[in-house]
Design a protein around this motif. Structure first.
Motif, PDB file in Angstrom:
ATOM      1  N   SER A 136       6.814 -13.472  36.566  1.00 46.66           N
ATOM      2  CA  SER A 136       6.339 -14.479  35.610  1.00 46.66           C
ATOM      3  C   SER A 136       7.035 -14.332  34.267  1.00 46.66           C
ATOM      4  O   SER A 136       7.423 -15.327  33.640  1.00 46.66           O
ATOM      5  N   THR A 140       9.492 -17.177  32.724  1.00 49.33           N
ATOM      6  CA  THR A 140       9.151 -17.711  31.398  1.00 49.33           C
ATOM      7  C   THR A 140      10.345 -17.610  30.452  1.00 49.33           C
ATOM      8  O   THR A 140      10.645 -18.551  29.701  1.00 49.33           O
ATOM      9  N   MET A 172      -0.714 -26.373  29.694  1.00 52.39           N
ATOM     10  CA  MET A 172      -0.915 -24.961  30.032  1.00 52.39           C
ATOM     11  C   MET A 172      -2.181 -24.746  30.848  1.00 52.39           C
ATOM     12  O   MET A 172      -2.183 -24.054  31.878  1.00 52.39           O
ATOM     13  N   ALA A 175      -1.818 -26.397  34.384  1.00 53.63           N
ATOM     14  CA  ALA A 175      -0.959 -25.632  35.291  1.00 53.63           C
ATOM     15  C   ALA A 175      -1.658 -24.367  35.780  1.00 53.63           C
ATOM     16  O   ALA A 175      -1.557 -23.994  36.958  1.00 53.63           O
ATOM     17  N   GLY A 176      -2.401 -23.711  34.889  1.00 53.34           N
ATOM     18  CA  GLY A 176      -3.141 -22.522  35.311  1.00 53.34           C
ATOM     19  C   GLY A 176      -4.229 -22.837  36.324  1.00 53.34           C
ATOM     20  O   GLY A 176      -4.421 -22.105  37.316  1.00 53.34           O
ATOM     21  N   VAL A 179      -2.625 -23.498  39.751  1.00 52.71           N
ATOM     22  CA  VAL A 179      -2.222 -22.277  40.458  1.00 52.71           C
ATOM     23  C   VAL A 179      -3.428 -21.602  41.109  1.00 52.71           C
ATOM     24  O   VAL A 179      -3.383 -21.196  42.281  1.00 52.71           O
ATOM     25  N   ALA A 194       3.555 -23.889  42.329  1.00 51.52           N
ATOM     26  CA  ALA A 194       2.654 -24.038  41.181  1.00 51.52           C
ATOM     27  C   ALA A 194       2.771 -22.852  40.234  1.00 51.52           C
ATOM     28  O   ALA A 194       2.693 -23.007  39.003  1.00 51.52           O
ATOM     29  N   TRP A 195       2.982 -21.657  40.795  1.00 53.27           N
ATOM     30  CA  TRP A 195       3.173 -20.458  39.959  1.00 53.27           C
ATOM     31  C   TRP A 195       4.441 -20.585  39.108  1.00 53.27           C
ATOM     32  O   TRP A 195       4.437 -20.268  37.911  1.00 53.27           O
ATOM     33  N   HIS A 198       3.840 -23.119  36.324  1.00 50.77           N
ATOM     34  CA  HIS A 198       3.066 -22.541  35.208  1.00 50.77           C
ATOM     35  C   HIS A 198       3.950 -21.662  34.329  1.00 50.77           C
ATOM     36  O   HIS A 198       3.867 -21.722  33.090  1.00 50.77           O
ATOM     37  N   VAL A 201       6.120 -23.962  32.204  1.00 53.10           N
ATOM     38  CA  VAL A 201       5.390 -24.557  31.072  1.00 53.10           C
ATOM     39  C   VAL A 201       5.233 -23.539  29.952  1.00 53.10           C
ATOM     40  O   VAL A 201       5.408 -23.858  28.761  1.00 53.10           O
ATOM     41  N   MET A 202       4.905 -22.307  30.293  1.00 56.54           N
ATOM     42  CA  MET A 202       4.777 -21.269  29.265  1.00 56.54           C
ATOM     43  C   MET A 202       6.106 -21.022  28.554  1.00 56.54           C
ATOM     44  O   MET A 202       6.150 -20.811  27.339  1.00 56.54           O
TER      45      MET A 202
END
Length: 320
Positions: A136, A140, A172, A175-176, A179, A194-195, A198, A201-202
């Protein structure tokens, strides 16, 4: 009567009237109104009294607004120094806790000691959870770099309107929630997509930080890695449920930091009130999210230990 008088005057000789008219001619020529005082005299008067104007009295709201926006550079510097001292004190406490728990001075068994007797599935759960965490972070960072090199997306993320801020928060949170709603076992492909969404987006949200420059970003990345590594070690060495009871105070502290962040958007940091809110948002946020890291680390371990091996829902390392 008037006719009789005129008749008498006609009968008088003109010689007798000339001296009388001559003597009275000078008095007739001179106007009589000059000798009489005028009834209306023009006068210019000067006021001897001071004029009293109506001045607007400051209300309590005006006084609070003036005090909030009044520049106070010295006070702002003192508040900033106080925030740095509090942050340094928190770092010292964290280092002391690391030494205390790491050297085995606590009477309770920590997670590091318990890891020797963990079943293999618990170790696999924790390993997969931290692998997804590292992934992640990497996604990001890549998303932030990609957005920073796209002028259209960069301009969209740098808008300071309330609509843009609301859309960012909605993206945000949405998306969370997306997930977490997808099953890890039955829908692995949509779950991973989806992960990644997210994480993207972050990355788009933090993309404007790239304007600070490469050296400063690298320093921030190293500082973050040091804080995360050190606090994760503290949480591993501490007793298993030492920090799990901090959920309520952490939620209250998060509300305070969030409100301070919103307030610092409307007040200049050079004022006393604005500097106080800014320090609470920055230094208080650092301390608060460091404590959140302790809480989340032990929560991950606790969930990996207690989740049923043959339960209805399998362990989800992405949600963890």
């Amino acid at each position: 009567m008037l006719v009789a008088r005129l008749t008498c005057l006609k009968s008088l000789p003109l010689v007798g009237l000339r001296p009388v008219l001559t003597q009275s001619s000078s008095s007739l020529r001179a106007p009589t109104w000059k000798a009489c005082p005028p009834l209306l005299m023009p006068q210019q008067g000067f006021s001897s009294r001071a004029r009293f104007g109506f001045r607007r009295v400051k209300t309590a709201k005006d006084q609070i607004k003036e005090a909030a926006f009044e520049p106070a550079t010295d006070t702002a510097i003192k508040i900033d120094s106080m925030g740095r001292i509090i942050l340094a004190g928190g770092a010292a406490v964290g280092l002391g806790a690391l030494c205390y728990y790491g050297l085995g001075m606590s009477n309770e068994i920590g997670a590091l000691e318990k890891s020797m007797i963990w079943p293999q599935y618990v170790k696999d759960r924790i390993h997969s959870t931290y692998m997804y965490f590292a992934g992640s972070v990497g996604l990001t960072a890549l998303s932030a770099v990609a957005v920073s090199r796209t002028p259209a997306l960069m301009g969209l993320m740098m808008k300071g309107s309330w609509l843009a801020i609301g859309a960012t928060f909605a993206a945000m949170i949405g998306a969370g929630m997306l997930v977490r709603s997808i099953s890890y076992e039955h829908s692995p492909m949509p779950k991973h997509l989806a992960w990644m969404l997210h994480a993207g987006v972050m990355g788009a949200v933090i993309a404007p930080l790239t304007l600070l420059g490469g050296p400063l970003m690298m320093r921030a990345a190293w500082y973050t890695a040091g804080i995360v590594g050190g606090l994760s070690t503290v949480a591993m060495c501490a007793p298993s449920e030492k920090f799990l009871n901090m959920g309520g105070p952490l939620a209250v502290g998060f509300g305070v930091v969030f409100a301070s962040s919103l307030g610092s958007m409307f007040l200049p940091p050079t004022s006393a009130f604005g500097a106080g809110l800014y320090s609470v948002a920055v230094y208080g946020g650092l301390v608060l999210f460091s404590m959140f890291l302790l809480y989340d680390t032990q929560k991950v371990i606790k969930k990996a230990e207690t989740h049923p091996l043959y339960g209805v829902q399998k362990y989800d390392p992405i949600n963890a």
